[in-house]
Design an enzyme around this catalytic site. Sequence first.
Site, PDB file in Angstrom:
ATOM      1  N   HIS A   1      41.084  36.427  37.152  1.00 25.12           N
ATOM      2  CA  HIS A   1      42.575  36.724  37.866  1.00 25.12           C
ATOM      3  C   HIS A   1      43.068  35.074  37.879  1.00 25.12           C
ATOM      4  O   HIS A   1      42.512  34.350  38.430  1.00 25.12           O
ATOM      5  CB  HIS A   1      42.671  37.345  39.141  1.00 25.12           C
ATOM      6  CG  HIS A   1      44.240  37.624  39.666  1.00 25.12           C
ATOM      7  ND1 HIS A   1      45.143  38.468  39.194  1.00 25.12           N
ATOM      8  CD2 HIS A   1      44.932  36.673  40.714  1.00 25.12           C
ATOM      9  CE1 HIS A   1      46.230  38.167  39.886  1.00 25.12           C
ATOM     10  NE2 HIS A   1      46.108  37.275  40.584  1.00 25.12           N
TER      11      HIS A   1
ATOM     12  N   GLY B   1      44.475  38.199  24.257  1.00 23.52           N
ATOM     13  CA  GLY B   1      42.765  38.233  24.287  1.00 23.52           C
ATOM     14  C   GLY B   1      42.188  37.265  24.054  1.00 23.52           C
ATOM     15  O   GLY B   1      41.096  37.062  23.526  1.00 23.52           O
ATOM     16  N   SER B   2      42.719  35.968  24.566  1.00 23.77           N
ATOM     17  CA  SER B   2      42.163  34.722  24.493  1.00 23.77           C
ATOM     18  C   SER B   2      40.696  34.682  25.471  1.00 23.77           C
ATOM     19  O   SER B   2      40.009  34.205  24.994  1.00 23.77           O
ATOM     20  CB  SER B   2      43.070  33.789  25.019  1.00 23.77           C
ATOM     21  OG  SER B   2      43.310  33.642  26.274  1.00 23.77           O
ATOM     22  N   ASN B   3      40.747  35.383  26.388  1.00 20.04           N
ATOM     23  CA  ASN B   3      39.479  35.606  27.361  1.00 20.04           C
ATOM     24  C   ASN B   3      38.426  36.480  26.560  1.00 20.04           C
ATOM     25  O   ASN B   3      37.380  35.966  26.660  1.00 20.04           O
ATOM     26  CB  ASN B   3      39.825  36.246  28.695  1.00 20.04           C
ATOM     27  CG  ASN B   3      40.253  35.055  29.548  1.00 20.04           C
ATOM     28  OD1 ASN B   3      39.529  34.152  29.877  1.00 20.04           O
ATOM     29  ND2 ASN B   3      41.753  34.992  29.815  1.00 20.04           N
TER      30      ASN B   3
ATOM     31  N   ASN C   1      36.787  41.390  37.260  1.00 23.86           N
ATOM     32  CA  ASN C   1      37.964  41.116  36.623  1.00 23.86           C
ATOM     33  C   ASN C   1      38.075  39.504  36.597  1.00 23.86           C
ATOM     34  O   ASN C   1      37.603  38.897  37.648  1.00 23.86           O
ATOM     35  CB  ASN C   1      39.129  41.802  37.584  1.00 23.86           C
ATOM     36  CG  ASN C   1      40.427  41.493  37.101  1.00 23.86           C
ATOM     37  OD1 ASN C   1      40.802  41.488  35.873  1.00 23.86           O
ATOM     38  ND2 ASN C   1      41.448  41.099  38.081  1.00 23.86           N
TER      39      ASN C   1
ATOM     40  N   MET D   1      45.955  45.526  31.864  1.00 18.95           N
ATOM     41  CA  MET D   1      47.251  45.534  32.429  1.00 18.95           C
ATOM     42  C   MET D   1      47.578  46.885  33.269  1.00 18.95           C
ATOM     43  O   MET D   1      48.727  47.305  33.406  1.00 18.95           O
ATOM     44  CB  MET D   1      48.513  45.227  31.864  1.00 18.95           C
ATOM     45  CG  MET D   1      48.434  43.687  31.107  1.00 18.95           C
ATOM     46  SD  MET D   1      47.929  42.456  32.160  1.00 18.95           S
ATOM     47  CE  MET D   1      49.713  42.379  32.949  1.00 18.95           C
ATOM     48  N   ARG D   2      46.435  47.666  33.453  1.00 20.00           N
ATOM     49  CA  ARG D   2      46.441  48.948  34.228  1.00 20.00           C
ATOM     50  C   ARG D   2      45.723  49.069  35.157  1.00 20.00           C
ATOM     51  O   ARG D   2      44.567  48.436  35.310  1.00 20.00           O
ATOM     52  CB  ARG D   2      45.997  50.125  33.193  1.00 20.00           C
ATOM     53  CG  ARG D   2      46.805  50.106  32.002  1.00 20.00           C
ATOM     54  CD  ARG D   2      46.931  51.318  31.174  1.00 20.00           C
ATOM     55  NE  ARG D   2      47.816  51.263  30.311  1.00 20.00           N
ATOM     56  CZ  ARG D   2      49.074  51.908  30.573  1.00 20.00           C
ATOM     57  NH1 ARG D   2      49.222  52.683  31.671  1.00 20.00           N
ATOM     58  NH2 ARG D   2      50.105  51.924  29.785  1.00 20.00           N
TER      59      ARG D   2
HETATM   60  C1  GRF Z   1      44.661  35.864  32.048  1.00 17.61           C
HETATM   61  O1  GRF Z   1      45.267  34.976  32.452  1.00 17.61           O
HETATM   62  C2  GRF Z   1      43.736  36.661  33.157  1.00 17.61           C
HETATM   63  O2  GRF Z   1      43.443  35.918  34.092  1.00 17.61           O
HETATM   64  C3  GRF Z   1      44.767  37.767  33.457  1.00 17.61           C
HETATM   65  O3  GRF Z   1      45.592  38.150  32.108  1.00 17.61           O
HETATM   66  C4  GRF Z   1      45.662  37.031  31.356  1.00 17.61           C
HETATM   67  C5  GRF Z   1      44.847  37.447  30.081  1.00 17.61           C
HETATM   68  O4  GRF Z   1      44.976  36.435  29.238  1.00 17.61           O
HETATM   69  N1  GRF Z   1      43.992  38.833  34.127  1.00 17.61           N
HETATM   70  P1  GRF Z   1      44.479  36.705  27.674  1.00 17.61           P
HETATM   71  O5  GRF Z   1      44.845  38.033  27.214  1.00 17.61           O
HETATM   72  O6  GRF Z   1      43.083  36.832  27.896  1.00 17.61           O
HETATM   73  O7  GRF Z   1      44.750  35.555  26.885  1.00 17.61           O
END
Ligand code: GRF
Length: 202
Positions: free
Chosen positions: A111, A14-16, A109, A92-93
């Site tokens: 990526h 969840g860093s994003n 999304n 992841m789904r």
């Molecule tokens: C990120 O690299 C994103 O691009 C991909 O999954 C990763 C998630 O990283 N879809 P985080 O959980 O946000 O750290």
Amino acid sequence: MANLKVAVFASGNGSNFQALADAAREGRLGAEIRLLVCDRPDAAVVKRAEAAGIPTYVFRPRDYPSREAYEREILAELERLGIGLVVLAGYMRILTRVLVDAYAGRMINIHPSLLPAFPGMNAVRQALDYGVKVTGVTVHFVDSGVDSGPIIAQEALAVDERDTEETLAERIHRIEHRLLPEVVRRIADGRVRLDGRRVFVE
Ligand code: GRF
């Protein structure tokens, strides 16, 4: 659209999600994060949401007879909260049409590659294994394919010959944490327009 309400879907670290929550707290997002949706009760992102005071909708896919069944429940919650934008950030789904159709043009999304190169899982590893010299990050609208929707923003970075999956992923994450809040801000400000499969960004 200053009061755009956002739901973030995430499955892991969840860093994003954190980057979005930080941007919202600092008034840089132009939108409000109203919900985290997570399919793994023990994921670190759930703790991040709790720390940020953001409500969570956590579920276990195996408790449901089908993907459509849990997506219908999630959709009801999104509609109840008036969510105007769904952000998939490490979810992841693969989604079914239940959510994809309901949020067509309102779901994005992120990526970790320059799509259409290296869709699907382990994109950073795929890029390294292929030996590309340039890779990057893509933010795109979600359609019913895997990482295949109209592209909103991309940023490239050079791959160093000494890069490992870890070092490359770290640089990619740094880009992601800046790019994703920027895109959400543009959408919130009404500066992103989708016309068929073409995206115009002011
Ligand atoms: C990120 O690299 C994103 O691009 C991909 O999954 C990763 C998630 O990283 N879809 P985080 O959980 O946000 O750290």
